[in-house]
Each structure stands twice: as C-alpha cells, then as structure tokens.
Design a protein around this motif. Structure first.
Motif, short mmCIF file in Angstrom:
data_model
loop_
_atom_site.label_atom_id
_atom_site.label_comp_id
_atom_site.label_asym_id
_atom_site.label_seq_id
_atom_site.Cartn_x
_atom_site.Cartn_y
_atom_site.Cartn_z
N ASN A 102 0.82 -1.22 0.00
CA ASN A 102 0.00 0.00 0.00
C ASN A 102 0.85 1.26 0.00
N ASN A 103 1.94 1.24 0.78
CA ASN A 103 2.83 2.41 0.81
C ASN A 103 3.49 2.64 -0.54
N CYS A 104 3.80 1.57 -1.24
CA CYS A 104 4.44 1.68 -2.55
C CYS A 104 3.48 2.35 -3.54
N LEU A 105 2.22 1.91 -3.55
CA LEU A 105 1.25 2.51 -4.46
C LEU A 105 0.97 3.97 -4.10
N THR A 106 0.98 4.28 -2.80
CA THR A 106 0.79 5.67 -2.37
C THR A 106 1.97 6.53 -2.81
N PHE A 107 3.18 6.01 -2.63
CA PHE A 107 4.41 6.68 -3.06
C PHE A 107 4.35 6.95 -4.56
N LEU A 108 3.93 5.95 -5.33
CA LEU A 108 3.81 6.07 -6.78
C LEU A 108 2.81 7.18 -7.13
N PHE A 109 1.67 7.18 -6.46
CA PHE A 109 0.62 8.16 -6.77
C PHE A 109 1.12 9.59 -6.61
N PHE A 110 1.74 9.88 -5.47
CA PHE A 110 2.19 11.25 -5.22
C PHE A 110 3.32 11.66 -6.17
N CYS A 111 4.28 10.78 -6.40
CA CYS A 111 5.40 11.12 -7.29
C CYS A 111 4.90 11.41 -8.70
N TYR A 112 4.03 10.55 -9.23
CA TYR A 112 3.55 10.74 -10.60
C TYR A 112 2.62 11.95 -10.72
N THR A 113 1.84 12.20 -9.69
CA THR A 113 0.94 13.37 -9.73
C THR A 113 1.74 14.66 -9.79
N PHE A 114 2.78 14.77 -8.94
CA PHE A 114 3.56 16.01 -8.92
C PHE A 114 4.42 16.16 -10.17
N LEU A 115 4.95 15.04 -10.68
CA LEU A 115 5.71 15.11 -11.93
C LEU A 115 4.81 15.55 -13.09
N SER A 116 3.57 15.06 -13.11
CA SER A 116 2.63 15.46 -14.14
C SER A 116 2.30 16.95 -14.04
N MET A 117 2.10 17.42 -12.82
CA MET A 117 1.76 18.83 -12.63
C MET A 117 2.90 19.76 -13.01
N GLN A 118 4.14 19.31 -12.87
CA GLN A 118 5.27 20.12 -13.33
C GLN A 118 5.15 20.38 -14.83
N VAL A 119 4.80 19.35 -15.59
CA VAL A 119 4.65 19.50 -17.04
C VAL A 119 3.47 20.43 -17.35
N PHE A 120 2.34 20.23 -16.68
CA PHE A 120 1.16 21.04 -16.96
C PHE A 120 1.39 22.52 -16.62
N ASN A 121 2.20 22.78 -15.61
CA ASN A 121 2.54 24.17 -15.29
C ASN A 121 3.36 24.81 -16.40
N LEU A 122 4.24 24.03 -17.00
CA LEU A 122 5.01 24.55 -18.13
C LEU A 122 4.09 24.87 -19.31
N VAL A 123 3.04 24.07 -19.49
CA VAL A 123 2.05 24.35 -20.54
C VAL A 123 1.32 25.66 -20.24
N ALA A 124 0.91 25.85 -18.98
CA ALA A 124 0.20 27.08 -18.60
C ALA A 124 1.08 28.30 -18.84
N LEU A 125 2.34 28.21 -18.46
CA LEU A 125 3.27 29.33 -18.66
C LEU A 125 3.54 29.56 -20.14
N SER A 126 3.58 28.49 -20.92
CA SER A 126 3.78 28.61 -22.36
C SER A 126 2.60 29.34 -23.00
N TYR A 127 1.39 28.98 -22.59
CA TYR A 127 0.20 29.66 -23.12
C TYR A 127 0.22 31.14 -22.74
N ASP A 128 0.62 31.43 -21.52
CA ASP A 128 0.71 32.83 -21.06
C ASP A 128 1.65 33.62 -21.95
N ARG A 129 2.83 33.09 -22.25
CA ARG A 129 3.80 33.80 -23.11
C ARG A 129 3.29 33.90 -24.53
N LEU A 130 2.60 32.87 -25.02
CA LEU A 130 2.07 32.87 -26.38
C LEU A 130 1.08 34.02 -26.57
N ILE A 131 0.14 34.17 -25.64
CA ILE A 131 -0.86 35.23 -25.75
C ILE A 131 -0.23 36.60 -25.53
#
Length: 325
Positions: A102-131
């Motif tokens: 259970n701890n392994c799956l929890t560890f996986l969930f948090f790591c992948y969620t935050f890594l995904s959000m790092q990418v999505f933040n770069l997308v948001a900042l990219s859109y901001d610069r584009l406009i």
C-alpha cells in the motif's frame, strides 16, 4: 480501487505481496556521495521554492495570472521534492529497501501526480507567453485570474484522476514471482512488468498517459514557440524582438531542464548502462525543483525587483527598531 476488482468478477483473487523491494542504487560504487548531493538538492529546493512562493504572496504587484502559474509551479516543486527525496534517503541511505504494498502505491501516486503537474505548469506558462506576445493588446482579456485558476484547477483534477486510474489498474495485477523493483522509487513500469497475469491494460494506459502528459505538452510548447518566433520576426527592430524574447528565457530554461534529460535518456536507453539510466532518471526528477526557483529569481526582472524591495523594507524596519532602542 475495489471498483476495478469487482468489475472483473467476484471470484477473482489477486496475489498481492506484503512488500516490494526497491533495489535502485544497489551495486553502484561511491553512491554515498550521491546521497549527500541529494540532501543538498533537497535543502536548496525547499528554500528556493519557499522564497518564490513567499515573494509572490507578499508582493501585490506579482498577483497576476502569470505568477499564479509560477506560484503553483513552486508549490508543486516543493511537494514533489518532499514526496521523493526524503523517501529516497530513507530507502537507500538507511537501507529501508522493503516498502509495503500500500505504501508503494501511495508513493507512486504522489510522485507521478507532482511530476505530471510540473509539465502542466510549463504548458500554462507557455500559453501565457504565447498570448502575451501574439496578442498583447488582448492579453488582459484572454488571460485573466479566473482563467488561469480554472486552467490550473483542471490540470490538478486531470492529473489526480489519471494517476488514480493508473494505480487502480495495478491493484488487479498478481505478483507471484519477483517483488524486486529495479528503480529508485515505486516506478509504474517496473511494477506492472513484475505481474504474472495480464498487464495489458496497465501497459496501454501507461503509453496513453506518456503521450498525453509528456509528448502532447512538449508538442504544444514547441508549437507555441514557433508561433512566438514567427510573431517576433514581424517586429520592427531587433531591440524590440530581444526585449519580447527575453520575457520567455526563464520559461525556455525550465522546459529544457525538464524535457532534455528525459528525451536523452529514453532515446539512448539501449546504449546506457542500467545503473547510469537510474542515476539519470533520478536526477531528472530532483533537478527541476531545485533549479526552477533559481532560474525565476535570476532571470525574471519582476521577481528580482520584488526580492530587492522586500529586503530593503526589512533593512529599513531593522534600522528603525535599532534607532528606537
């Protein structure tokens, strides 16, 4: 997670191990120096991202849609570093390589969620610069506080739901052979490959999410900068082009730091030693949260000016207190 199991039938029994063994850095010479380096990276990440968040919160001039995304990036980097690095040190420095199912799956969930959000933040900042560069006169209308908050909230919702489904599919796998994960954390790819029943759904979802969370954002960012370059080519003077492009340098640096190590590692995976691959991927996970605040403080004029203003105000306040006493 029980929903995944009940959908497959009540009589199906899954073999779930009591624990997994994370073997990542074992057998790598002089690895203790890498652990010292990880401690340094974590301290710099926590301090740097805390400073960026504090500066944006304290300076009302920075409460713009762009800096909402920057604040969220610092927040995600802080959480991501705290979810990954202390656990890495606990696993490998203190030899706690056994981690419960259970701890392994929890560890996986948090790591992948935050890594995904790092990418999505770069997308948001990219859109901001584009406009900001393509439609400067309509920027205030197109990129509002409400729009940026809604965009970031939708990214959070998508990341959490996607990774929950990813973890949920792992719970329908049986592990009747090895429980050794040859990675530095509870890596999804390493886990589903250990299964002794059909892991096709996990494999297909992983491939889909790689395209959706890594490749599509990278394609959008690259396309946005093609459009930005085209727009800047029409600007009259070289000085104006340089001034406009300078506002993108911090974001471009973040994109390069995040994506280049990943692309290099995966394109050259066949020729890289497994230990070197593990080291490279671990650095890819811990480097961006450390470097992002440094880049934004050094390359963004508004944040540098805000830091100087806050420090000068503190200095004046301290002098006043000393004169009073």
């Amino acid at each position: 997670m029980n929903l995944f199991n009940s959908a497959l039938g009540k009589n199906i029994t899954f073999v779930r191990p009591a624990y997994f063994i994370i073997s990542g850095f074992s057998g790598i010479p002089n690895i203790k120096y890498f652990y010292v380096f990880l401690c340094f990276v974590y301290i710099v990440s926590v301090l740097g991202n805390t400073v960026v968040m504090a500066v944006i919160y304290l300076d009302r001039n920075l409460r713009t849609p762009k800096y909402i995304a920057v604040f969220n990036l610092a927040f995600v980097d802080l959480l991501g570093s705290s979810a990954l690095i202390p656990k890495l040190l606990d696993i490998f420095l203190f030899s706690h390589r056994y981690i419960s199912y259970n701890n392994c799956l929890t560890f996986l969930f948090f790591c992948y969620t935050f890594l995904s959000m790092q990418v999505f933040n770069l997308v948001a900042l990219s859109y901001d610069r584009l406009i900001a560069i393509m439609h400067p006169l309509r920027y205030q209308v197109k990129v509002t506080h409400r729009f940026m908050l809604s965009l970031i909230a939708s990214f959070w919702l998508f990341a959490i739901i996607s990774i929950l489904v990813l973890v949920g599919l792992l719970t329908r796998l049986s592990f009747c052979r090895s429980v050794v994960i040859n990675s530095y954390f509870c890596d999804h790819g390493q886990i589903y490959r250990l299964a002794c029943n059909d892991n096709t759904p996990s494999y297909l979802l992983a491939e889909f999410l790689i395209a959706l969370i890594l490749l599509c954002p990278l394609a959008f960012i690259m396309l946005s900068y093609v459009c930005i370059g085209y727009a800047l080519s029409k600007v009259a003077t070289a000085q104006e082009r340089y001034k406009a492009f300078k506002t993108c340098t911090a974001h471009l640096s973040l994109v390069a730091i995040y994506f280049m190590p990943i692309l290099i590692t995966f394109t050259m995976s066949s020729g890289i030693h497994p230990n070197a691959r593990i080291i490279n991927l671990s650095l890819t996970s811990v480097f961006p949260p450390m470097l992002n605040p440094i880049i934004y403080v050094l390359q963004t004029q508004e944040i540098k000016a805000s830091v100087k203003k806050i420090l000068s105000q503190k200095g004046i306040q301290r002098e006043g207190e000393e004169n009073y006493h």
